[in-house]
Design an enzyme around this catalytic site. Sequence first.
Site, PDB file in Angstrom:
ATOM      1  N   ASN A   1      -4.731  10.947  34.510  1.00  0.00           N
ATOM      2  CA  ASN A   1      -5.469  11.535  35.630  1.00  0.00           C
ATOM      3  C   ASN A   1      -4.904  12.877  36.075  1.00  0.00           C
ATOM      4  O   ASN A   1      -5.623  13.713  36.605  1.00  0.00           O
ATOM      5  CB  ASN A   1      -5.505  10.565  36.816  1.00  0.00           C
ATOM      6  CG  ASN A   1      -4.186   9.915  37.100  1.00  0.00           C
ATOM      7  OD1 ASN A   1      -3.608   9.265  36.227  1.00  0.00           O
ATOM      8  ND2 ASN A   1      -3.671  10.099  38.298  1.00  0.00           N
TER       9      ASN A   1
ATOM     10  N   CYS B   1      -3.533  10.069  44.911  1.00  0.00           N
ATOM     11  CA  CYS B   1      -2.598   9.174  45.582  1.00  0.00           C
ATOM     12  C   CYS B   1      -1.234   9.819  45.773  1.00  0.00           C
ATOM     13  O   CYS B   1      -0.517   9.473  46.701  1.00  0.00           O
ATOM     14  CB  CYS B   1      -2.421   7.912  44.763  1.00  0.00           C
ATOM     15  SG  CYS B   1      -3.981   7.255  44.252  1.00  0.00           S
TER      16      CYS B   1
ATOM     17  N   SER C   1     -14.290   3.002  36.297  1.00  0.00           N
ATOM     18  CA  SER C   1     -14.593   3.111  37.723  1.00  0.00           C
ATOM     19  C   SER C   1     -15.768   4.056  37.946  1.00  0.00           C
ATOM     20  O   SER C   1     -15.775   5.180  37.435  1.00  0.00           O
ATOM     21  CB  SER C   1     -13.347   3.642  38.452  1.00  0.00           C
ATOM     22  OG  SER C   1     -13.648   3.894  39.807  1.00  0.00           O
ATOM     23  N   GLY C   2     -16.763   3.596  38.699  1.00  0.00           N
ATOM     24  CA  GLY C   2     -17.989   4.364  38.886  1.00  0.00           C
ATOM     25  C   GLY C   2     -17.791   5.716  39.555  1.00  0.00           C
ATOM     26  O   GLY C   2     -18.377   6.714  39.142  1.00  0.00           O
ATOM     27  N   HIS C   3     -16.927   5.763  40.577  1.00  0.00           N
ATOM     28  CA  HIS C   3     -16.871   7.004  41.359  1.00  0.00           C
ATOM     29  C   HIS C   3     -16.200   8.155  40.615  1.00  0.00           C
ATOM     30  O   HIS C   3     -16.194   9.284  41.099  1.00  0.00           O
ATOM     31  CB  HIS C   3     -16.223   6.770  42.737  1.00  0.00           C
ATOM     32  CG  HIS C   3     -14.729   6.680  42.751  1.00  0.00           C
ATOM     33  ND1 HIS C   3     -13.933   7.703  43.194  1.00  0.00           N
ATOM     34  CD2 HIS C   3     -13.883   5.682  42.404  1.00  0.00           C
ATOM     35  CE1 HIS C   3     -12.663   7.330  43.110  1.00  0.00           C
ATOM     36  NE2 HIS C   3     -12.609   6.113  42.641  1.00  0.00           N
TER      37      HIS C   3
ATOM     38  N   GLN D   1     -10.256   7.429  33.672  1.00  0.00           N
ATOM     39  CA  GLN D   1     -10.508   8.867  33.543  1.00  0.00           C
ATOM     40  C   GLN D   1     -11.230   9.219  32.248  1.00  0.00           C
ATOM     41  O   GLN D   1     -11.798  10.300  32.137  1.00  0.00           O
ATOM     42  CB  GLN D   1      -9.188   9.652  33.617  1.00  0.00           C
ATOM     43  CG  GLN D   1      -8.533   9.617  34.979  1.00  0.00           C
ATOM     44  CD  GLN D   1      -9.330  10.352  36.057  1.00  0.00           C
ATOM     45  OE1 GLN D   1     -10.253  11.115  35.782  1.00  0.00           O
ATOM     46  NE2 GLN D   1      -8.977  10.113  37.310  1.00  0.00           N
TER      47      GLN D   1
ATOM     48  N   GLY E   1     -11.642   0.787  40.041  1.00  0.00           N
ATOM     49  CA  GLY E   1     -10.736   0.798  38.902  1.00  0.00           C
ATOM     50  C   GLY E   1      -9.459   0.015  39.182  1.00  0.00           C
ATOM     51  O   GLY E   1      -8.933  -0.684  38.311  1.00  0.00           O
ATOM     52  N   THR E   2      -8.976   0.129  40.403  1.00  0.00           N
ATOM     53  CA  THR E   2      -7.736  -0.567  40.776  1.00  0.00           C
ATOM     54  C   THR E   2      -7.916  -2.074  40.618  1.00  0.00           C
ATOM     55  O   THR E   2      -7.035  -2.764  40.076  1.00  0.00           O
ATOM     56  CB  THR E   2      -7.354  -0.223  42.232  1.00  0.00           C
ATOM     57  OG1 THR E   2      -7.247   1.203  42.341  1.00  0.00           O
ATOM     58  CG2 THR E   2      -6.056  -0.876  42.640  1.00  0.00           C
TER      59      THR E   2
HETATM   60  N1  PLP Z   1      -6.678   4.571  36.944  1.00  0.00           N
HETATM   61  C1  PLP Z   1      -6.709   5.910  36.841  1.00  0.00           C
HETATM   62  C2  PLP Z   1      -6.217   6.566  35.588  1.00  0.00           C
HETATM   63  C3  PLP Z   1      -7.200   6.674  37.907  1.00  0.00           C
HETATM   64  O1  PLP Z   1      -7.221   8.008  37.806  1.00  0.00           O
HETATM   65  C4  PLP Z   1      -7.655   6.012  39.075  1.00  0.00           C
HETATM   66  C5  PLP Z   1      -8.108   6.796  40.245  1.00  0.00           C
HETATM   67  O2  PLP Z   1      -7.613   7.889  40.515  1.00  0.00           O
HETATM   68  C6  PLP Z   1      -7.615   4.622  39.115  1.00  0.00           C
HETATM   69  C7  PLP Z   1      -7.131   3.927  38.032  1.00  0.00           C
HETATM   70  C8  PLP Z   1      -8.090   3.855  40.308  1.00  0.00           C
HETATM   71  O3  PLP Z   1      -9.497   3.844  40.355  1.00  0.00           O
HETATM   72  P1  PLP Z   1     -10.241   3.503  41.728  1.00  0.00           P
HETATM   73  O4  PLP Z   1     -10.150   4.697  42.610  1.00  0.00           O
HETATM   74  O5  PLP Z   1     -11.673   3.218  41.318  1.00  0.00           O
HETATM   75  O6  PLP Z   1      -9.581   2.285  42.287  1.00  0.00           O
END
Ligand code: PLP
Length: 365
Positions: free
Chosen positions: A151, A300, A199-201, A179, A72-73
Amino acid sequence: MMNVIYVDNNATTMVAPEVLEAMMPYFSTYYGNPSSMHSFGGDVAGAIKTARENVANLIGAAPGEIVFTSCGTESDGTAIRAAIESYPDKKHIVTSRVEHPAIKNLYESLSKKGYRATFVPVDGSGRLDIDYLYNSLSEDTAIVSLMWGNNETGVLFPIEEISGEVKSRGILFHTDAVQAVGKISINVTESGVDMLSLSGHKLHAPKGIGALYIRKGTKFSPFMIGGHQESGRRGYDAVSRLRDKLEHALLEKVPNAIVNGDPTSRLPNTTSIAFEYVEGEAILLMMNEHGICASSGSACTSGSLEPSHVLRAMGVPFTAAHGSIRFSLSRYNTEDEINVILQELPPIIERLRELSPFWKEAMEG
Ligand code: PLP
């Protein structure tokens, strides 16, 4: 290992057994390069095509609008960087004060490199100040990026409503739906967003797989990164019933417990509850003794003792923000697990409050 009750699914999720099974051949038998001329690689290309179609179907997109990324990042970063590169003369970028660090930190870094960043505030329930957003927009605005579901609190922003207005002013609109995808029904065609991250995970696929939706015709030169597969299924009525049971019973059993965030517009799996006058970290440690895995903020921000920027932006008082716990459920949670949490958690809060000078003071106050 002790039986684990996993209610930290906004941090990451278990890989679904059927996803693991579907992927296994691609770690052993089918390892060819999908772009090669030989049919050994061609088999893999076929699987990627199917995967791309599946992801597209999940959000109502066309397969050609899906770009695979590593997480996702990366999807978020790609969207924002592509937008500012496509509009080199525009120096204004807009987001909210409660975004995930994937967006928040990128905006902060860009604001040190000559961009003017607007961070739109939220109210005490985590709802976006929409007038503030619209008033901030100008000819100089390159992109607006707003998360679909938060999140930490699960609060949903009215993305469909906002994207229409933003786009009518000729401004690109991106949503971080990491999310939201798989938890609520999303249709990119109806919502009108230009770009969407997932994001898959977060939805029972492995780590290392993300996707960025880029609406056809968006000023952006698409690139293709390798492909993966995931399976999106919706079982979230059952999940929200369990979440509601957990939330209602905790509010009933524990005095001075408050839900953070707008309860009417929220992800179905998430509840963030502030237990006033206790430390979230202490609650987490004591729950851990019973195998209960939750979180005191996003993955995080936990680990630091600073209350989360999301709760601070909502104006949640320190005495409540410090004791906030996020429970994020999945379709693998059971009623029995919720009952265990309801049995174990209230006495934990009671014990911690007995030790808390702030609680004593507040009660005598
Ligand atoms: N955006 C949101 C709203 C998230 O909750 C997260 C992960 O916690 C991310 C982006 C980042 O996703 P990834 O862990 O796949 O990089």
